[in-house]
Design an enzyme around this catalytic site. Structure first.
Site, PDB file in Angstrom:
ATOM      1  N   CYS A 113       1.137  -1.147   0.153  1.00 11.23           N
ATOM      2  CA  CYS A 113       0.315  -0.088  -0.471  1.00 11.23           C
ATOM      3  C   CYS A 113       1.022   1.046  -0.312  1.00 11.23           C
ATOM      4  O   CYS A 113       0.606   2.748  -1.094  1.00 11.23           O
ATOM      5  CB  CYS A 113      -1.051  -0.375   1.312  1.00 11.23           C
ATOM      6  SG  CYS A 113      -1.852   1.420   1.399  1.00 11.23           S
ATOM      7  N   CYS A 114       2.163   1.249   0.697  1.00  7.06           N
ATOM      8  CA  CYS A 114       2.515   2.371   0.979  1.00  7.06           C
ATOM      9  C   CYS A 114       3.367   2.705  -0.963  1.00  7.06           C
ATOM     10  O   CYS A 114       3.784   3.976  -1.275  1.00  7.06           O
ATOM     11  CB  CYS A 114       3.923   2.059   2.171  1.00  7.06           C
ATOM     12  SG  CYS A 114       3.634   2.620   3.231  1.00  7.06           S
ATOM     13  N   CYS A 151      -1.135   8.277   7.289  1.00  7.24           N
ATOM     14  CA  CYS A 151      -2.468   7.822   7.116  1.00  7.24           C
ATOM     15  C   CYS A 151      -2.873   7.301   8.205  1.00  7.24           C
ATOM     16  O   CYS A 151      -2.934   7.477   9.471  1.00  7.24           O
ATOM     17  CB  CYS A 151      -2.023   7.009   6.225  1.00  7.24           C
ATOM     18  SG  CYS A 151      -1.409   7.645   4.830  1.00  7.24           S
ATOM     19  N   CYS A 165      -3.583   4.472  10.096  1.00 11.89           N
ATOM     20  CA  CYS A 165      -2.335   3.551  10.324  1.00 11.89           C
ATOM     21  C   CYS A 165      -1.223   4.844  11.561  1.00 11.89           C
ATOM     22  O   CYS A 165      -0.381   4.553  11.800  1.00 11.89           O
ATOM     23  CB  CYS A 165      -1.060   3.676   8.889  1.00 11.89           C
ATOM     24  SG  CYS A 165      -2.098   2.514   7.495  1.00 11.89           S
ATOM     25  N   CYS A 186       7.982   2.946   5.253  1.00 13.30           N
ATOM     26  CA  CYS A 186       7.136   3.479   4.307  1.00 13.30           C
ATOM     27  C   CYS A 186       7.561   3.260   3.257  1.00 13.30           C
ATOM     28  O   CYS A 186       7.101   2.712   2.415  1.00 13.30           O
ATOM     29  CB  CYS A 186       6.024   5.052   4.206  1.00 13.30           C
ATOM     30  SG  CYS A 186       7.179   5.946   3.936  1.00 13.30           S
TER      31      CYS A 186
END
Ligand code: SF4
Length: 258
Positions: A133-134, A217, A220, A245
Site C-alpha cells: 500500500c505504501c 495516514c 495507520c 514507508c
C-alpha cells in the site's frame, strides 16, 4: 505488470562540488540555514521540499526556505488516506506563506486495482501488504514527482528512530534517479524542533496537541501516551525495525521495492 514494478531512471550527472561535499563530509558541520541557503543557490527551481504535513520538521523547512527564497517549491504526497487535520494544515500553509503547495496523488488506476483485489484496509494483514500500500500510495508517486528535480530536502532527524540513526546531511538518493537528498535537520533534537516552532510561530498539525507526535495516514496512525516513543503510534502493530514507508529506504531487499 507487477504493482511493484520499478521505473528505471537515468542517474543524474553530479557536479564535482557536490561530490566533494559528500566525500569530505564538510557539510556535516553546516547549520540547517547554511545548507538550505547553499541548496537554493545551487539548484534553484530544481530543488523541492518533501513535507508530510504530519510532523513539525517539514514545516520548519518550509518556514526557513520561505525566508531564504519564497519561490522554493514544496510538495506533499496525498495518499487519499490522510487525516482531515493534515489537509487543513496544507491550506494554512498556503495562506500563511502564499505558497502553492504541490499536492501529489498516486496513480488512480494502481489504487483502484489494489483496493479492488485486496480490499480497502488490507494493509493490516501483513508487513508485505502494508508495504504494498505504501508503495502504491507513497513511493511510486514520489518517484514520479522527483523525476522533475535535481535535489530535494527532507526533515529526517537521527533521533527519530533506529532506522534514521545514521542519517547524513547530504546523500545521493539512488532509489530516485541519483537525486541529491538533503537532510539539514539530521542533528536536531526534538527539543530544538519545538523551540524553533515556538520562536517562529510555525504552523503545525493540530493533532500534535492531541497525542499524535507523528501524523501519517489515518488508518495507520494512533495517539501515543506521555513518554512513549514519538513514532510508536505509526504502524503500531509492527516491530520498530520495519517502520518505514519506503520513502527513505534505499535497499531493494527491504521489501519496499526500492
Ligand atoms: Fe497505506 Fe497505511 Fe502506508 Fe498510508 S501509511 S500508504 S494507508 S499502508
Amino acid at each position: 505488470m507487477s504493482l511493484f514494478a520499478i521505473d528505471v531512471m537515468d542517474e543524474k550527472p553530479l557536479n564535482n562540488d557536490v561530490l566533494d561535499l559528500i566525500e569530505n563530509e564538510a557539510i556535516e558541520s553546516w547549520s540547517a540555514h547554511e545548507i538550505l541557503t547553499w541548496a537554493v543557490k545551487k539548484f534553484g527551481s530544481r530543488l523541492t521540499v518533501s513535507a508530510s504535513f504530519g510532523a513539525p520538521e517539514g514545516m520548519i523547512l518550509v518556514d526557513m526556505l520561505h525566508k531564504i527564497d519564497p519561490e522554493t517549491r514544496v510538495f506533499v504526497l496525498d495518499t487519499g488516506r490522510l487525516h482531515p487535520a493534515t489537509y487543513d494544515l496544507i491550506d494554512r500553509v498556503r495562506d500563511r506563506y502564499g505558497k502553492n503547495v504541490e499536492v501529489v496523488f498516486p496513480n488512480s488506476a494502481d489504487v483502484e486495482a489494489m483496493v479492488r483485489s485486496k480490499g480497502m484496509n488490507f494493509f493490516y494483514e501483513s508487513l508485505e501488504s502494508r508495504k504494498r500500500c505504501c508503495q502504491i500510495r507513497k513511493v511510486q508517486p514520489m518517484r514520479r514527482h522527483l523525476a522533475g528535480f535535481d535535489a530535494y530536502v527532507t526533515g529526517l532527524r537521527r533521533d527519530q528512530n533506529l532506522n534514521r540513526a545514521d542519517t547524513k546531511k547530504i546523500v545521493i538518493d539512488s532509489a530516485n534517479g541519483g537525486l541529491v537528498k538533503l537532510n539539514p535537520l539530521a542533528d536536531w533534537t526534538h527539543e530544538r524542533v519545538l523551540e524553533y516552532v515556538g520562536e517562529h510561530t510555525v504552523p503545525i498539525n493540530r493533532m500534535h496537541r492531541e497525542g499524535y507526535p507523528s501524523v501519517g495516514c489515518e488508518p495507520c496512525t494512533r495517539a501515543v501516551g506521555p513518554g512513549d516513543d514519538p513514532r510508536s503510534g505509526r504502524w503500531w502493530w509492527e516491530n520498530d525495525d520495519t517502520k518505514e514507508c519506503g520513502l527513505h529506504v534505499q535497499e531493494e531487499s527491504e521489501g519496499s521495492g526500492i
